[in-house]
Write a protein that holds these residues in place. Sequence first.
Motif, PDB file in Angstrom:
ATOM      1  N   GLU A   1       0.838  -1.200   0.000  1.00 40.42           N
ATOM      2  CA  GLU A   1       0.000   0.000   0.000  1.00 40.42           C
ATOM      3  C   GLU A   1       0.876   1.254   0.000  1.00 40.42           C
ATOM      4  N   ALA A   2       1.882   1.262   0.844  1.00 38.52           N
ATOM      5  CA  ALA A   2       2.759   2.429   0.962  1.00 38.52           C
ATOM      6  C   ALA A   2       3.566   2.650  -0.316  1.00 38.52           C
TER       7      ALA A   2
ATOM      8  N   ASP B   1       3.083   6.923  -9.812  1.00 41.38           N
ATOM      9  CA  ASP B   1       2.954   6.291 -11.124  1.00 41.38           C
ATOM     10  C   ASP B   1       2.669   4.797 -10.958  1.00 41.38           C
ATOM     11  N   PRO B   2       2.196   4.169 -12.014  1.00 40.32           N
ATOM     12  CA  PRO B   2       1.993   2.716 -11.934  1.00 40.32           C
ATOM     13  C   PRO B   2       3.318   2.023 -11.635  1.00 40.32           C
TER      14      PRO B   2
ATOM     15  N   THR C   1      -8.626   3.003  -4.314  1.00 42.42           N
ATOM     16  CA  THR C   1      -8.645   1.669  -4.887  1.00 42.42           C
ATOM     17  C   THR C   1      -7.368   1.478  -5.702  1.00 42.42           C
ATOM     18  N   ILE C   2      -7.167   0.271  -6.183  1.00 48.33           N
ATOM     19  CA  ILE C   2      -5.981   0.012  -7.005  1.00 48.33           C
ATOM     20  C   ILE C   2      -6.462  -0.403  -8.388  1.00 48.33           C
ATOM     21  N   ILE C   3      -5.925   0.224  -9.412  1.00 48.00           N
ATOM     22  CA  ILE C   3      -6.305  -0.186 -10.765  1.00 48.00           C
ATOM     23  C   ILE C   3      -5.090  -0.767 -11.475  1.00 48.00           C
TER      24      ILE C   3
ATOM     25  N   LEU D   1      -2.316   3.221  -7.402  1.00 46.75           N
ATOM     26  CA  LEU D   1      -3.284   3.602  -6.374  1.00 46.75           C
ATOM     27  C   LEU D   1      -4.021   4.841  -6.860  1.00 46.75           C
ATOM     28  N   CYS D   2      -5.342   4.841  -6.742  1.00 49.31           N
ATOM     29  CA  CYS D   2      -6.086   6.029  -7.167  1.00 49.31           C
ATOM     30  C   CYS D   2      -7.390   6.130  -6.385  1.00 49.31           C
TER      31      CYS D   2
END
Lengths: 171, 171, 235
Positions: free
Chosen positions: B11-12, B19-20, B56-58, B66-67
């Motif tokens: 998560e961190a 960026d991705p 959420t994570i895409i 993370l966005c």
Amino acid sequence: MFYLKYKKHIEALLFVSGDPITIHKIAQILEIPEEHIKLLIEQLIEDMAKDDRGLTIIKVAAGYQLCTKPELSETLEKLGQVQDTKLSTAAMETLSIIAFKQPITKIEIENIRGVKIDRVLATLNERQMIKEIGRKEAIGRPILYGTTENFLKCFGLNGLQDLPPLAELLP
Amino acid sequence: MFYLKYKKHIEALLFVSGDPITIHKIAQILEIPEEHIKLLIEQLIEDMAKDDRGLTIIKVAAGYQLCTKPELSETLEKLGQVQDTKLSTAAMETLSIIAFKQPITKIEIENIRGVKIDRVLATLNERQMIKEIGRKEAIGRPILYGTTENFLKCFGLNGLQDLPPLAELLP
Amino acid sequence: MSDYKIKLEIFEGPMDLLMHLIEKNQIDIYDIPIAIVTEQYIAYLKTLEIFNIDVASEFLLMAATLLQIKSRMLLPRQPQFVELTEEDDPRQELVDRLIEYRKFKEMSAQMENLLKEREHFFTRLPEDFPVKIPVPMGLNINDLVTAFAAVWESSIDDYELVSREEFSVQDKMYDIIHLLYKYHGRIEFNQTLIRKGTKSEVVASFLALLELVKLQRVIISQQERFSTIYITLKE
């Protein structure tokens, strides 16, 4: 609590903002009372305290900021995105004088440090640690310097009152 | 799962990276197998699906990012909005001079108001109250300012002829 | 040069060097043996092989101060001042400065720790947002009239605020060229410049004209004394 559904909004706002954001601003955007925002943030902090969460919320520079937990810093440094926040000794000394003596002029700082500080002031200005906060009503109307919001943010302070007490250092 | 304790690290990492970031890179940093990273990310996505989470994570081409949740976009857009819908006294005064004296140059307004008005002009321009309506045939060809259609609309005027006649206003 | 810098970087200035000498000699800051300190201080300056005048001048100034204190302490005291009070001690001012300096040196170390602690918290950069500025609301024509009346009254005051105006010579050069193009490459000197504006604007305009002559962009001509001066664009 009626406003519980806004927890996610606050998390998202803190994420997008990046910088610290005030309760006042969050309240304005969500159109709910400030005291509820405060409670919701406290709840969020509690949620994030759980061991499987990597983020937390800190109070800094009059606002709240989303950031990673300190124990993860070693891992995060491996990302290679650490910005160099180091300040030279000269810059640090000058900054500490400004922090405690503001508003203060260049000459007054130079009298304490015993050296010219033009370049150091320029650096501190570039790093947005200090700013001009007025003019002294004296011959030449010299510029008065003070610290910025960014200074508080970088040092993790809510306000100048959070600086370590200078009096304790007295001999 | 043995690697559960790395959930917070992921998560961190996603948070700091911005960026991705690829599974490969995360695996490299945490020194655990890629397939575990994938499972952990799936778990994180599941955690974040809960209604009190705003992030959420895409999965995008270059990895995971993370966005904020899409349903929050309307709230988040307000972050970039100027909340203040009023005009300051300085802006109002400047606007009134332009309204009654148009076309008029910056210097001419400054002569009346006795202060610099660059910032006020920029604000009025941003808020679509004034616009450039030409150049004065003088040295420097200074810009001439006038009011906009929007100005008329905001003040409920059909046209400039609806402004009260100046003669009545002046002593 | 670089050699000199390496040595000098050890100390952030004369105060820093003095603090170092005091600590090294384990001196009581309130009772500085000036002779010893001065000797060591000057010895250090001598090790600096090349002098950077900017930095060195500050070190030299302190050396001079030390020597002055030293000589004052050597002077025989008049008999009525048997007891050396604090104010009479020539070292007092230096001691005060050193104490003040030491305070901030310690503080800066503490602040550095704050900065280090803070570095364990990673944040992210703000996301870019299109800034939307709403059209003002709740405006009333009376407000506009009131504002105008207020500003008009204050502007017919006897006093005027003088604001500083800044004109760049470069802008004025552009203006002159622009005017020349507009009037087919030839204008009268008095038709163009200097007619209006503040003193600084006139000065900027005139300097701009001189600059254009120097760059050979324009030619100045006059048929006879006191006749019209023409400015012609040189293509």
